[in-house]
Design a protein around this motif. Structure first.
Motif, PDB file in Angstrom:
ATOM      1  N   HIS A 103     -21.180  38.397  -4.104  1.00  0.00           N
ATOM      2  CA  HIS A 103     -20.807  39.805  -4.274  1.00  0.00           C
ATOM      3  C   HIS A 103     -21.900  40.633  -3.608  1.00  0.00           C
ATOM      4  CE1 HIS A 103     -18.824  43.285  -5.931  1.00  0.00           C
ATOM      5  NE2 HIS A 103     -19.964  43.704  -6.452  1.00  0.00           N
ATOM      6  N   MET A 104     -21.626  41.106  -2.391  1.00  0.00           N
ATOM      7  CA  MET A 104     -22.633  41.787  -1.573  1.00  0.00           C
ATOM      8  C   MET A 104     -22.035  43.100  -1.021  1.00  0.00           C
ATOM      9  SD  MET A 104     -25.099  39.409  -1.643  1.00  0.00           S
ATOM     10  CE  MET A 104     -26.202  39.561  -0.251  1.00  0.00           C
ATOM     11  N   PRO A 105     -21.709  44.045  -1.890  1.00  0.00           N
ATOM     12  CA  PRO A 105     -21.028  45.257  -1.425  1.00  0.00           C
ATOM     13  C   PRO A 105     -21.920  46.244  -0.686  1.00  0.00           C
ATOM     14  CG  PRO A 105     -21.481  45.422  -3.764  1.00  0.00           C
ATOM     15  CD  PRO A 105     -21.895  44.031  -3.344  1.00  0.00           C
ATOM     16  N   ASN A 106     -23.239  46.063  -0.754  1.00  0.00           N
ATOM     17  CA  ASN A 106     -24.152  47.067  -0.185  1.00  0.00           C
ATOM     18  C   ASN A 106     -24.685  46.710   1.199  1.00  0.00           C
ATOM     19  OD1 ASN A 106     -24.035  48.828  -2.466  1.00  0.00           O
ATOM     20  ND2 ASN A 106     -25.377  47.411  -3.568  1.00  0.00           N
ATOM     21  N   LEU A 107     -24.210  45.627   1.791  1.00  0.00           N
ATOM     22  CA  LEU A 107     -24.591  45.313   3.164  1.00  0.00           C
ATOM     23  C   LEU A 107     -23.936  46.305   4.126  1.00  0.00           C
ATOM     24  CD1 LEU A 107     -24.144  41.415   3.131  1.00  0.00           C
ATOM     25  CD2 LEU A 107     -26.248  42.715   2.777  1.00  0.00           C
ATOM     26  N   ASP A 108     -24.395  46.307   5.381  1.00  0.00           N
ATOM     27  CA  ASP A 108     -23.766  47.175   6.377  1.00  0.00           C
ATOM     28  C   ASP A 108     -22.265  46.919   6.453  1.00  0.00           C
ATOM     29  OD1 ASP A 108     -26.173  48.307   6.971  1.00  0.00           O
ATOM     30  OD2 ASP A 108     -26.572  47.050   8.717  1.00  0.00           O
ATOM     31  N   MET A 109     -21.890  45.666   6.359  1.00  0.00           N
ATOM     32  CA  MET A 109     -20.478  45.288   6.250  1.00  0.00           C
ATOM     33  C   MET A 109     -20.322  44.571   4.911  1.00  0.00           C
ATOM     34  SD  MET A 109     -17.569  45.630   7.720  1.00  0.00           S
ATOM     35  CE  MET A 109     -17.947  46.019   9.436  1.00  0.00           C
ATOM     36  N   GLY A 110     -20.196  45.361   3.841  1.00  0.00           N
ATOM     37  CA  GLY A 110     -20.168  44.802   2.495  1.00  0.00           C
ATOM     38  C   GLY A 110     -18.962  43.903   2.268  1.00  0.00           C
ATOM     39  N   PHE A 111     -19.127  42.949   1.372  1.00  0.00           N
ATOM     40  CA  PHE A 111     -18.024  42.044   1.058  1.00  0.00           C
ATOM     41  C   PHE A 111     -18.188  41.485  -0.348  1.00  0.00           C
ATOM     42  CE2 PHE A 111     -21.267  39.097   2.413  1.00  0.00           C
ATOM     43  CZ  PHE A 111     -21.035  37.942   1.668  1.00  0.00           C
ATOM     44  N   THR A 112     -17.105  40.931  -0.832  1.00  0.00           N
ATOM     45  CA  THR A 112     -17.120  40.170  -2.078  1.00  0.00           C
ATOM     46  C   THR A 112     -16.205  38.973  -1.883  1.00  0.00           C
ATOM     47  OG1 THR A 112     -16.886  40.319  -4.503  1.00  0.00           O
ATOM     48  CG2 THR A 112     -15.203  41.424  -3.175  1.00  0.00           C
ATOM     49  N   LEU A 113     -16.528  37.859  -2.512  1.00  0.00           N
ATOM     50  CA  LEU A 113     -15.754  36.644  -2.278  1.00  0.00           C
ATOM     51  C   LEU A 113     -15.504  35.919  -3.595  1.00  0.00           C
ATOM     52  CD1 LEU A 113     -14.438  34.678  -0.282  1.00  0.00           C
ATOM     53  CD2 LEU A 113     -16.678  33.592  -0.001  1.00  0.00           C
ATOM     54  N   GLN A 114     -14.218  35.774  -3.923  1.00  0.00           N
ATOM     55  CA  GLN A 114     -13.798  35.003  -5.089  1.00  0.00           C
ATOM     56  C   GLN A 114     -12.960  33.813  -4.601  1.00  0.00           C
ATOM     57  OE1 GLN A 114     -13.346  38.571  -5.138  1.00  0.00           O
ATOM     58  NE2 GLN A 114     -15.357  38.578  -6.124  1.00  0.00           N
ATOM     59  N   ILE A 115     -13.232  32.635  -5.141  1.00  0.00           N
ATOM     60  CA  ILE A 115     -12.481  31.447  -4.736  1.00  0.00           C
ATOM     61  C   ILE A 115     -11.607  30.963  -5.904  1.00  0.00           C
ATOM     62  CG2 ILE A 115     -14.204  30.785  -3.032  1.00  0.00           C
ATOM     63  CD1 ILE A 115     -15.118  28.590  -4.981  1.00  0.00           C
ATOM     64  N   GLY A 116     -10.727  30.016  -5.582  1.00  0.00           N
ATOM     65  CA  GLY A 116      -9.727  29.514  -6.523  1.00  0.00           C
ATOM     66  C   GLY A 116      -8.379  29.745  -5.876  1.00  0.00           C
ATOM     67  N   ASP A 117      -8.090  28.962  -4.847  1.00  0.00           N
ATOM     68  CA  ASP A 117      -6.951  29.164  -3.945  1.00  0.00           C
ATOM     69  C   ASP A 117      -5.669  29.539  -4.681  1.00  0.00           C
ATOM     70  OD1 ASP A 117      -5.201  29.116  -1.775  1.00  0.00           O
ATOM     71  OD2 ASP A 117      -4.903  26.945  -1.941  1.00  0.00           O
ATOM     72  N   PRO A 118      -5.169  30.780  -4.499  1.00  0.00           N
ATOM     73  CA  PRO A 118      -3.950  31.213  -5.192  1.00  0.00           C
ATOM     74  C   PRO A 118      -2.724  30.402  -4.787  1.00  0.00           C
ATOM     75  CG  PRO A 118      -5.144  33.089  -4.264  1.00  0.00           C
ATOM     76  CD  PRO A 118      -5.754  31.863  -3.686  1.00  0.00           C
ATOM     77  N   ASN A 119      -2.693  29.884  -3.547  1.00  0.00           N
ATOM     78  CA  ASN A 119      -1.580  29.030  -3.133  1.00  0.00           C
ATOM     79  C   ASN A 119      -1.517  27.763  -3.982  1.00  0.00           C
ATOM     80  OD1 ASN A 119      -0.667  30.426  -0.485  1.00  0.00           O
ATOM     81  ND2 ASN A 119      -2.881  30.254  -0.263  1.00  0.00           N
ATOM     82  N   THR A 120      -2.685  27.200  -4.248  1.00  0.00           N
ATOM     83  CA  THR A 120      -2.763  26.001  -5.075  1.00  0.00           C
ATOM     84  C   THR A 120      -2.300  26.295  -6.503  1.00  0.00           C
ATOM     85  OG1 THR A 120      -4.567  25.092  -3.737  1.00  0.00           O
ATOM     86  CG2 THR A 120      -4.341  24.229  -5.972  1.00  0.00           C
ATOM     87  N   ILE A 121      -2.701  27.456  -7.039  1.00  0.00           N
ATOM     88  CA  ILE A 121      -2.266  27.848  -8.387  1.00  0.00           C
ATOM     89  C   ILE A 121      -0.746  27.989  -8.421  1.00  0.00           C
ATOM     90  CG2 ILE A 121      -2.454  29.580 -10.207  1.00  0.00           C
ATOM     91  CD1 ILE A 121      -5.186  30.380  -9.019  1.00  0.00           C
ATOM     92  N   ALA A 122      -0.184  28.673  -7.403  1.00  0.00           N
ATOM     93  CA  ALA A 122       1.262  28.895  -7.353  1.00  0.00           C
ATOM     94  C   ALA A 122       2.031  27.578  -7.281  1.00  0.00           C
ATOM     95  CB  ALA A 122       1.607  29.792  -6.166  1.00  0.00           C
ATOM     96  N   VAL A 123       1.551  26.645  -6.460  1.00  0.00           N
ATOM     97  CA  VAL A 123       2.229  25.358  -6.304  1.00  0.00           C
ATOM     98  C   VAL A 123       2.138  24.528  -7.584  1.00  0.00           C
ATOM     99  CG1 VAL A 123       2.118  23.142  -5.097  1.00  0.00           C
ATOM    100  CG2 VAL A 123       2.018  25.282  -3.797  1.00  0.00           C
ATOM    101  N   SER A 124       0.968  24.539  -8.221  1.00  0.00           N
ATOM    102  CA  SER A 124       0.769  23.680  -9.394  1.00  0.00           C
ATOM    103  C   SER A 124       1.436  24.226 -10.651  1.00  0.00           C
ATOM    104  CB  SER A 124      -0.725  23.460  -9.656  1.00  0.00           C
ATOM    105  OG  SER A 124      -1.366  24.681  -9.941  1.00  0.00           O
ATOM    106  N   THR A 125       1.784  25.525 -10.650  1.00  0.00           N
ATOM    107  CA  THR A 125       2.401  26.126 -11.838  1.00  0.00           C
ATOM    108  C   THR A 125       3.862  26.505 -11.627  1.00  0.00           C
ATOM    109  OG1 THR A 125       1.735  28.370 -11.199  1.00  0.00           O
ATOM    110  CG2 THR A 125       0.192  27.091 -12.572  1.00  0.00           C
ATOM    111  N   GLY A 126       4.272  26.702 -10.369  1.00  0.00           N
ATOM    112  CA  GLY A 126       5.620  27.181 -10.096  1.00  0.00           C
ATOM    113  C   GLY A 126       5.810  28.647 -10.428  1.00  0.00           C
ATOM    114  N   ILE A 127       4.703  29.413 -10.451  1.00  0.00           N
ATOM    115  CA  ILE A 127       4.736  30.838 -10.811  1.00  0.00           C
ATOM    116  C   ILE A 127       4.079  31.646  -9.694  1.00  0.00           C
ATOM    117  CG2 ILE A 127       3.998  32.575 -12.510  1.00  0.00           C
ATOM    118  CD1 ILE A 127       3.776  30.272 -14.550  1.00  0.00           C
ATOM    119  N   ASP A 128       4.643  32.805  -9.372  1.00  0.00           N
ATOM    120  CA  ASP A 128       4.031  33.695  -8.382  1.00  0.00           C
ATOM    121  C   ASP A 128       2.645  34.112  -8.849  1.00  0.00           C
ATOM    122  OD1 ASP A 128       6.414  33.592  -6.981  1.00  0.00           O
ATOM    123  OD2 ASP A 128       7.139  35.531  -7.709  1.00  0.00           O
TER     124      ASP A 128
END
Length: 373
Positions: A103-128
């Motif tokens: 979580h680095m929002p204060n850089l010149d090009m700030g960003f944040t990164l969360q993982i836990g592939d939503p495609n994998t969640i959708a496939v493994s649960t059958g839910i959007d």
């Protein structure tokens, strides 16, 4: 079959497990239908802790953990539905926060990164799945955090008394809800105050090989060193103006070791007590700057740390202090419900951020859609 429910998935900076909640938003007050906590396997936890700090071969590790965490979130959802006796077809969508690894929002090009592939969640649960809630806010010039104040405003309506909702996870954040009597220019304020449980958990793990200090008992056995406390609180983050947010990138075990290197004469319990006071004093300072008195309701893991709650109460004598249980929501599940709420907001094309809190240029619908089909 009617579809009434949303699921919220939350894994915070403490990395103490995945919280999954099944929520009904058909009434004004959300109804928590079922909840489940899924432990993070040790090999996954070790990988996540490595990934939170700069290292070699990060891209391969990131890619593998993205899938692994996605699978873990899927397991949590399926266990939740089995516990509740609810079919997947009754769930409109899953709102997944993911696991923050940067979580680095204060850089010149700030960003944040969360993982836990939503495609994998959708496939493994059958839910959007609705995920990636923070990056739209950052694209609009905001911090991408905290996002929960919008939920706090919606659910914990203000009264004639100023109200603060304090979430103590790995990092602490506060939401200030002005009273109905406040002047018109007073608006909802929210920001990260600094470390919550992250430093006390790190020190407990290092010194005792325990994940956390149960009820703050070890901290209570020590004596706070005022010199170390003053040194730690001199960090520039604590005097920085909001909007602001932080994470493990700043307050972590490596930083803690650097800061305590000159204090080797202290015993381990005294350091733990001092670290607990860093959390309490930084929270109290920001709380008092917003209002000298009012109501304060605590959620997150810190709500279950008796010593932390006692110290906060001493520092805030003019506040009526309790947990969000008094407002109808168990403190352990507030953040999970908030991300189910954000999924519901996305589904209905409603904004999920508060620009006055995050610093974004405007309100926006947050999240991205990952269909199960």
């Amino acid at each position: 079959m009617s579809r009434d429910f949303y699921i919220g998935l939350m894994s915070g900076t403490s990395m103490d497990g995945v919280d999954a909640v099944l929520v009904d938003f058909s009434k004004q007050q959300p109804r928590l239908v079922a909840k489940h906590s899924e432990a993070i396997p040790k090999h996954t936890l070790n990988g996540l802790q490595r990934l939170c700090l700069p290292d070699n071969d990060e891209i391969n590790l990131l890619g593998q953990l993205d899938r692994s965490v996605g699978q873990l979130f899927g397991v949590a959802v399926n266990a939740l539905l089995a516990k509740a006796g609810i079919a997947k077809e009754q769930v409109i969508a899953i709102g997944s926060h993911g696991q923050t690894v940067r979580h680095m929002p204060n850089l010149d090009m700030g960003f944040t990164l969360q993982i836990g592939d939503p495609n994998t969640i959708a496939v493994s649960t059958g839910i959007d799945v609705i995920a990636d809630f923070r990056r739209k806010d950052i694209a609009l010039g905001g911090q991408g955090a905290p996002l929960v104040p919008a939920f706090h405003q919606e659910i914990f309506a203000t009264t004639d008394t100023p109200r603060i909702i304090l979430n103590i996870g790995g990092i602490s954040n506060i939401t200030f809800l002005p009273s109905n009597k406040s002047s018109a220019d007073r608006q909802v304020i929210g920001f990260d105050t600094g470390p919550g449980n992250t430093l006390i958990d790190a020190w407990c793990q290092q010194a005792l090989q325990q994940a956390y200090d149960e009820d703050g008992a070890w901290a209570a056995s020590g004596a706070t060193d005022e010199k170390l406390l003053k040194h730690l609180l001199s960090h520039s983050y604590f005097s920085q103006a909001f909007p602001k947010s932080t994470g493990r990138e700043l307050f972590n075990q490596a930083w803690l070791e650097q800061q305590t290197a000159a204090f080797g004469y202290l015993n381990e319990a005294d350091i733990q007590s001092t670290l607990l006071d860093v959390t309490c004093h930084s929270i109290a300072k920001d709380t008092l700057a917003l209002s000298e008195s009012g109501e304060l309701f605590v959620c997150g893991g810190g709500a279950f740390n008796g010593e932390m709650m006692r110290r906060l109460a001493k520092l805030l004598p003019k506040y009526k202090m309790s947990t969000t249980s008094e407002l109808g929501i168990d403190p352990q599940w507030v953040e999970g419900i908030a991300f189910a709420w954000l999924a519901m907001r996305f589904h209905n094309r409603l904004p999920g951020n508060l620009p006055a809190v995050t610093g974004a240029s405007r309100k926006a619908v947050l999240g991205a859609f990952f269909p199960a089909a």
